[in-house]
Design a protein around this motif. Structure first.
Motif, mmCIF file in Angstrom:
data_model
loop_
_atom_site.group_PDB
_atom_site.id
_atom_site.type_symbol
_atom_site.label_atom_id
_atom_site.label_comp_id
_atom_site.label_asym_id
_atom_site.label_seq_id
_atom_site.Cartn_x
_atom_site.Cartn_y
_atom_site.Cartn_z
ATOM 1 N N LEU A 19 -4.809 52.163 35.838
ATOM 2 C CA LEU A 19 -5.709 52.828 36.783
ATOM 3 C C LEU A 19 -6.752 51.876 37.348
ATOM 4 O O LEU A 19 -7.181 52.024 38.502
ATOM 5 C CB LEU A 19 -6.394 54.008 36.087
ATOM 6 C CG LEU A 19 -5.473 55.172 35.678
ATOM 7 C CD1 LEU A 19 -6.270 56.240 34.932
ATOM 8 C CD2 LEU A 19 -4.772 55.772 36.892
ATOM 9 N N GLU A 20 -7.160 50.895 36.552
ATOM 10 C CA GLU A 20 -8.181 49.957 37.003
ATOM 11 C C GLU A 20 -7.603 48.806 37.824
ATOM 12 O O GLU A 20 -8.349 48.026 38.419
ATOM 13 C CB GLU A 20 -8.932 49.376 35.790
ATOM 14 C CG GLU A 20 -9.767 50.383 35.042
ATOM 15 C CD GLU A 20 -10.864 50.991 35.906
ATOM 16 O OE1 GLU A 20 -11.413 50.261 36.758
ATOM 17 O OE2 GLU A 20 -11.161 52.190 35.733
ATOM 18 N N ALA A 21 -6.274 48.698 37.838
ATOM 19 C CA ALA A 21 -5.658 47.594 38.575
ATOM 20 C C ALA A 21 -5.807 47.799 40.078
ATOM 21 O O ALA A 21 -5.997 48.920 40.568
ATOM 22 C CB ALA A 21 -4.187 47.476 38.206
ATOM 23 N N SER A 22 -5.695 46.714 40.807
ATOM 24 C CA SER A 22 -5.748 46.796 42.269
ATOM 25 C C SER A 22 -4.482 47.466 42.798
ATOM 26 O O SER A 22 -3.480 47.594 42.087
ATOM 27 C CB SER A 22 -5.894 45.398 42.872
ATOM 28 O OG SER A 22 -4.749 44.605 42.546
ATOM 29 N N LEU A 23 -4.526 47.887 44.052
ATOM 30 C CA LEU A 23 -3.387 48.591 44.642
ATOM 31 C C LEU A 23 -2.131 47.730 44.630
ATOM 32 O O LEU A 23 -1.034 48.217 44.331
ATOM 33 C CB LEU A 23 -3.732 49.000 46.083
ATOM 34 C CG LEU A 23 -2.611 49.694 46.870
ATOM 35 C CD1 LEU A 23 -2.213 50.993 46.174
ATOM 36 C CD2 LEU A 23 -3.052 49.957 48.310
ATOM 37 N N PHE A 24 -2.276 46.454 44.935
ATOM 38 C CA PHE A 24 -1.120 45.556 44.967
ATOM 39 C C PHE A 24 -0.467 45.453 43.597
ATOM 40 O O PHE A 24 0.760 45.528 43.472
ATOM 41 C CB PHE A 24 -1.564 44.176 45.455
ATOM 42 C CG PHE A 24 -0.444 43.181 45.555
ATOM 43 C CD1 PHE A 24 0.501 43.279 46.556
ATOM 44 C CD2 PHE A 24 -0.342 42.144 44.636
ATOM 45 C CE1 PHE A 24 1.540 42.369 46.649
ATOM 46 C CE2 PHE A 24 0.693 41.223 44.725
ATOM 47 C CZ PHE A 24 1.633 41.336 45.733
ATOM 48 N N VAL A 25 -1.271 45.302 42.552
ATOM 49 C CA VAL A 25 -0.728 45.198 41.195
ATOM 50 C C VAL A 25 -0.127 46.531 40.759
ATOM 51 O O VAL A 25 0.881 46.562 40.056
ATOM 52 C CB VAL A 25 -1.822 44.726 40.225
ATOM 53 C CG1 VAL A 25 -1.294 44.678 38.793
ATOM 54 C CG2 VAL A 25 -2.334 43.352 40.632
ATOM 55 N N LYS A 26 -0.739 47.645 41.189
ATOM 56 C CA LYS A 26 -0.168 48.959 40.870
ATOM 57 C C LYS A 26 1.223 49.103 41.466
ATOM 58 O O LYS A 26 2.138 49.625 40.830
ATOM 59 C CB LYS A 26 -1.082 50.071 41.391
ATOM 60 C CG LYS A 26 -2.319 50.314 40.549
ATOM 61 C CD LYS A 26 -3.149 51.444 41.149
ATOM 62 C CE LYS A 26 -4.395 51.693 40.317
ATOM 63 N NZ LYS A 26 -5.266 52.732 40.904
#
Length: 238
Positions: A19-26
């Protein structure tokens, strides 16, 4: 005090890291997780399929080599379309080509050559169908770690951005980005390792089944050749 509060409230669970990851990493993590689920499902399905094909092949060859049926009567009992039975499909195609040949074509070996070509072509088509999902496993096994590494690089980049923005190099500032980066690497390995194992196992099963088809083709053509000699020898002695 602020760094301490950040360290206390940082969620290092798998869900928290996602949930805390950036959109790209998600996006990378979702893609890897989805691919991993597909690999596990395909592995289970293909393992059951190969086990079933070997059981069908054992039953088929037991009856075929028992000698209790003629080739024609045995053909009437075999339905190659029912249950996706490559061994039966190869047999039926070869026998149909043999039955369509004339006596002269059987005598000079032309019928055997055509039967082999038809059986080989059928075997190749059947094996190509059995290869389904193996390319996905091979691709996942080879590229999964690198895709995860891309997420790792992005997470490290986020950590450096956080350091630059806060002018603070404390663990509370660096930890979330580093944890995100390591989690992306773990997800990549989680997808790649089972894919490599599944690919190797299923490739071995496919290779063994291909060998079984090739062996049956050679043995069946020998039976047809022997049958042709028995049919022509009495005429040659008259």
């Amino acid at each position: 005090m602020e760094p301490t509060n950040l360290a206390v409230h940082a969620d290092m669970s798998f869900i928290g890291l996602f949930l805390e990851a950036s959109l790209f990493v998600k996006i990378i993590m979702i893609g890897l997780f989805s691919t991993s689920i597909a690999v596990w499902g395909a592995w289970a399905a293909k393992s059951r399929q190969f086990a079933r094909l070997h059981r069908l092949g054992d039953d088929f060859e037991d009856i075929f080599w028992s000698g209790s049926h003629t080739l024609e009567s045995f053909t009437r009992q075999v339905n190659p379309q029912q249950g996706e039975h490559p061994l039966a499909s190869v047999f039926v195609v070869g026998l149909e080509e043999w039955n369509a040949a004339s006596e002269s074509e059987r005598a000079d070996g032309t019928a055997l050559q055509r039967s082999r070509r038809m059986m080989d072509a059928t075997a190749r088509r059947e094996l190509e169908a059995l290869e389904a999902w193996l390319p996905l496993m091979a691709t996942t096994g080879s590229t999964g770690p690198f895709v995860g590494l891309l997420g790792t690089v992005w997470g490290v980049r986020s950590s450096f951005q956080s350091i630059g923005a806060s002018k603070n190099t404390s663990l509370a500032v660096v930890a979330p980005g580093i944890a995100e980066a390591l989690f992306a690497t773990a997800v990549g390995l989680f997808a790649a390792i089972p894919a490599v194992i599944a690919y190797n196992r299923l490739s071995g099963s496919l290779g063994r089944y291909a060998t079984r088809l090739e062996t049956f083709i050679d043995e069946f053509l020998t039976v047809l050749e022997r049958q042709s000699h028995k049919a022509t020898t009495p005429h040659g002695r008259r």
